[in-house]
Scaffold this motif. Structure first.
Motif, PDB file in Angstrom:
ATOM      1  N   GLN A   1      34.311 -53.650  17.446  1.00  0.00           N
ATOM      2  CA  GLN A   1      33.658 -53.748  18.747  1.00  0.00           C
ATOM      3  C   GLN A   1      33.399 -52.368  19.349  1.00  0.00           C
ATOM      4  O   GLN A   1      32.357 -52.136  19.967  1.00  0.00           O
ATOM      5  N   ASP A   2      34.340 -51.439  19.158  1.00  0.00           N
ATOM      6  CA  ASP A   2      34.131 -50.071  19.635  1.00  0.00           C
ATOM      7  C   ASP A   2      32.873 -49.477  19.017  1.00  0.00           C
ATOM      8  O   ASP A   2      32.050 -48.845  19.691  1.00  0.00           O
ATOM      9  N   ALA A   3      32.720 -49.679  17.713  1.00  0.00           N
ATOM     10  CA  ALA A   3      31.572 -49.123  17.007  1.00  0.00           C
ATOM     11  C   ALA A   3      30.267 -49.779  17.457  1.00  0.00           C
ATOM     12  O   ALA A   3      29.247 -49.099  17.628  1.00  0.00           O
TER      13      ALA A   3
ATOM     14  N   MET B   1      38.418 -55.745  12.274  1.00  0.00           N
ATOM     15  CA  MET B   1      38.449 -54.587  11.396  1.00  0.00           C
ATOM     16  C   MET B   1      38.607 -53.281  12.176  1.00  0.00           C
ATOM     17  O   MET B   1      38.014 -53.106  13.233  1.00  0.00           O
ATOM     18  N   ARG B   2      39.437 -52.366  11.623  1.00  0.00           N
ATOM     19  CA  ARG B   2      39.573 -51.022  12.176  1.00  0.00           C
ATOM     20  C   ARG B   2      39.140 -50.015  11.118  1.00  0.00           C
ATOM     21  O   ARG B   2      39.409 -50.172   9.932  1.00  0.00           O
ATOM     22  N   PHE B   3      38.445 -48.973  11.567  1.00  0.00           N
ATOM     23  CA  PHE B   3      37.960 -47.954  10.645  1.00  0.00           C
ATOM     24  C   PHE B   3      39.108 -47.095  10.133  1.00  0.00           C
ATOM     25  O   PHE B   3      40.114 -46.886  10.820  1.00  0.00           O
TER      26      PHE B   3
ATOM     27  N   SER C   1      38.381 -43.951   9.500  1.00  0.00           N
ATOM     28  CA  SER C   1      38.044 -42.696  10.171  1.00  0.00           C
ATOM     29  C   SER C   1      38.406 -42.736  11.651  1.00  0.00           C
ATOM     30  O   SER C   1      38.433 -43.798  12.282  1.00  0.00           O
ATOM     31  N   THR C   2      38.654 -41.572  12.218  1.00  0.00           N
ATOM     32  CA  THR C   2      38.839 -41.440  13.659  1.00  0.00           C
ATOM     33  C   THR C   2      37.473 -41.419  14.339  1.00  0.00           C
ATOM     34  O   THR C   2      36.437 -41.215  13.685  1.00  0.00           O
ATOM     35  N   ALA C   3      37.456 -41.604  15.650  1.00  0.00           N
ATOM     36  CA  ALA C   3      36.198 -41.739  16.383  1.00  0.00           C
ATOM     37  C   ALA C   3      35.273 -40.532  16.193  1.00  0.00           C
ATOM     38  O   ALA C   3      34.059 -40.687  16.033  1.00  0.00           O
ATOM     39  N   ASP C   4      35.845 -39.330  16.215  1.00  0.00           N
ATOM     40  CA  ASP C   4      34.990 -38.138  16.104  1.00  0.00           C
ATOM     41  C   ASP C   4      34.264 -38.068  14.770  1.00  0.00           C
ATOM     42  O   ASP C   4      33.182 -37.488  14.679  1.00  0.00           O
ATOM     43  N   LYS C   5      34.815 -38.682  13.723  1.00  0.00           N
ATOM     44  CA  LYS C   5      34.179 -38.672  12.414  1.00  0.00           C
ATOM     45  C   LYS C   5      33.041 -39.686  12.317  1.00  0.00           C
ATOM     46  O   LYS C   5      32.267 -39.678  11.353  1.00  0.00           O
ATOM     47  N   LEU C   6      32.950 -40.564  13.301  1.00  0.00           N
ATOM     48  CA  LEU C   6      31.899 -41.585  13.307  1.00  0.00           C
ATOM     49  C   LEU C   6      30.755 -41.231  14.239  1.00  0.00           C
ATOM     50  O   LEU C   6      29.773 -41.968  14.339  1.00  0.00           O
ATOM     51  N   GLU C   7      30.861 -40.091  14.914  1.00  0.00           N
ATOM     52  CA  GLU C   7      29.833 -39.678  15.865  1.00  0.00           C
ATOM     53  C   GLU C   7      28.551 -39.284  15.144  1.00  0.00           C
ATOM     54  O   GLU C   7      28.572 -38.736  14.046  1.00  0.00           O
TER      55      GLU C   7
END
Length: 323
Positions: free
Chosen positions: A74-76, A48-50, A52-58
Motif C-alpha cells: 500500500q505504501d508503494a 507484502m513488504r519490500f 528494499s528500504t524506501a529510499d531505494k524505491l524512489e
C-alpha cells in the motif's frame, strides 16, 4: 495522428521514471498501460513488504516517505500513483499494446486495442508479472491451482500445497498456515532459497523444523488431481497427498512473443534481449528496454532499486540525437 517523441509501454515504477525524465527534457510522450498505474504492484500479495528500504524505491529524486523501514504494497501504491497524479503524467490506462512496427522512414507505429499511435522512439518497460512460469504437468490448469497469491483468508482450514521456496512461496506458506491451513511445501532444491527476506527465512525454517509446515525437499510435483496431488520425493517415492488448493509460486516470465514481434533479438536459453547496456537501446534503433524485462528469464537480475537508472540512460541517448 500526433508523432510522439517517445511511446512508453508499461506504467510500472520504471515506466513512470521514463515518463518523468521525458517530461523534464521537454519531450512529447505517452505511457500506455494495460491495467492500473503500477499494475504489477497492485496485484502483489496484500500484506507484502519490500526487501528494499524506501529510499531505494524512489524515482526521479522524489522522496518516498514511509513509516516503516521496509515499505509495504500500500505504501508503494500511494507513492507511485501519487507521483502520477501530482506530476500530471500523460498515461492511458486499461489499454493493451498489441504490436510495435517500425516503418521504412524510421517511425514506429504502435497498435493497441483502442487506437494507433506514431512515435520516433519506443520504450518497453513491461516487467514480468503477467505470464506464470508453468510447470507443464497434468492438472496444472485445474481451477484449484493458483499461480498468483494475494491473501490467506480463502485457504482457512484447507489442505494447501505450496510449490517453490522463494519469497512468494514462503510468504504464502506462512500466512496460510497462520490462518488455519494445513500447509505442505514441495521444493526442488535442498533448502529454502537464500534470497528469502532475512527476517522471514528463520521463521519458515523453524516452522518446518517444528513440523508445523511439512516440506519435501529435492521433490517434484508429477500430477495435480481434483482431490489430490502426486509428488516424487528425493528418494524416488511417489506419494499421493490429499489436497484442496495448489499455490504454484513458480515465478513469472516477460512476454517474449511481444518482444520478438517488435523485432528484438532474444539470445540463448535464458532468452536475453539484445540491448546496449550504456543506452538501453535494443538491436532495433529507437526501441529501448527498461527494467526487469532486460533480464530475460532471469527475473531476479533487475528490480526497481538497480534499474531506475535506465530512464536517465535512455532519455540522455534520445536527447543526443535531438541536439
Amino acid at each position: 495522428m500526433e508523432n510522439l517523441d517517445i511511446f512508453i509501454v508499461g506504467a510500472g515504477p520504471i515506466g513512470l521514471s521514463c515518463a518523468l525524465e521525458a517530461k523534464k527534457a521537454g519531450l512529447s510522450y505517452l505511457v500506455v498501460e494495460k491495467g492500473t498505474i503500477v499494475n504489477s504492484l497492485y496485484n502483489y500479495p496484500i500484506y507484502m513488504r519490500f526487501f528494499s528500504t524506501a529510499d531505494k524505491l524512489e524515482i526521479a529524486d522524489i522522496p518516498f516517505i514511509s513509516a516503516s523501514v521496509k515499505p509495504g504494497r500500500q505504501d508503494a501504491l500511494e507513492y507511485y500513483q501519487g507521483i502520477a497524479r501530482q506530476r500530471d503524467l500523460s498515461i492511458n490506462l486499461y489499454e493493451k499494446v498489441l504490436g510495435i512496427n517500425k516503418e521504412e522512414q524510421g517511425i514506429f507505429r504502435i497498435k493497441t486495442d483502442k487506437a494507433e499511435y506514431k512515435a520516433k522512439n519506443v520504450i518497453i518497460a513491461t516487467g514480468f508479472y503477467d505470464i506464470p512460469n508453468k510447470m507443464n504437468i497434468p492438472g496444472e490448469d485445474l481451477p484449484k491451482v493458483k499461480h498468483y497469491y494475494t491473501e490467506p483468508y480463502p485457504y482457512a482450514k484447507q489442505k494447501i500445497l505450496v510449490i517453490g521456496a522463494s519469497n512468494s512461496a514462503v510468504d504464502a506458506a506462512l500466512e496460510t498456515y497462520r490462518k488455519g491451513a494445513k500447509v505442505t511445501m514441495v521444493i526442488r532444491e535442498d533448502k529454502i532459497s537464500d534470497s528469502v527476506k532475512y527476517w522471514v527465512k528463520p521463521d519458515i525454517e523453524n516452522r518446518i523444523k517444528a513440523g508445523d509446515i511439512k516440506a519435501y525437499f529435492r521433490a517434484n510435483v508429477l500430477e495435480i488431481k481434483p482431490r489430490e496431488v502426486l509428488i516424487k520425493t528425493a528418494d524416488g517415492e511417489i506419494l499421493s497427498l490429499e489436497n484442496d488448493f495448489v499455490l504454484a509460486m513458480t515465478g513469472y516470465l516477460p512476454d517474449f512473443d511481444f518482444l520478438k514481434n517488435a523485432g528484438i533479438e532474444l539470445c540463448g536459453e535464458n532468452q536475453n534481449p539484445k540491448y546496449n547496456p550504456e543506452t538501453m537501446e535494443s538491436n532495433v534503433k529507437g526501441l529501448y528496454l527498461a527494467g526487469v524485462v532486460c533480464g530475460g528469464k532471469n527475473t531476479r537480475l533487475w528490480f526497481i532499486e538497480n534499474s531506475r537508472i535506465h530512464a536517465k540512460f535512455i532519455i540522455s541517448h534520445i536527447l543526443s540525437f535531438c541536439n
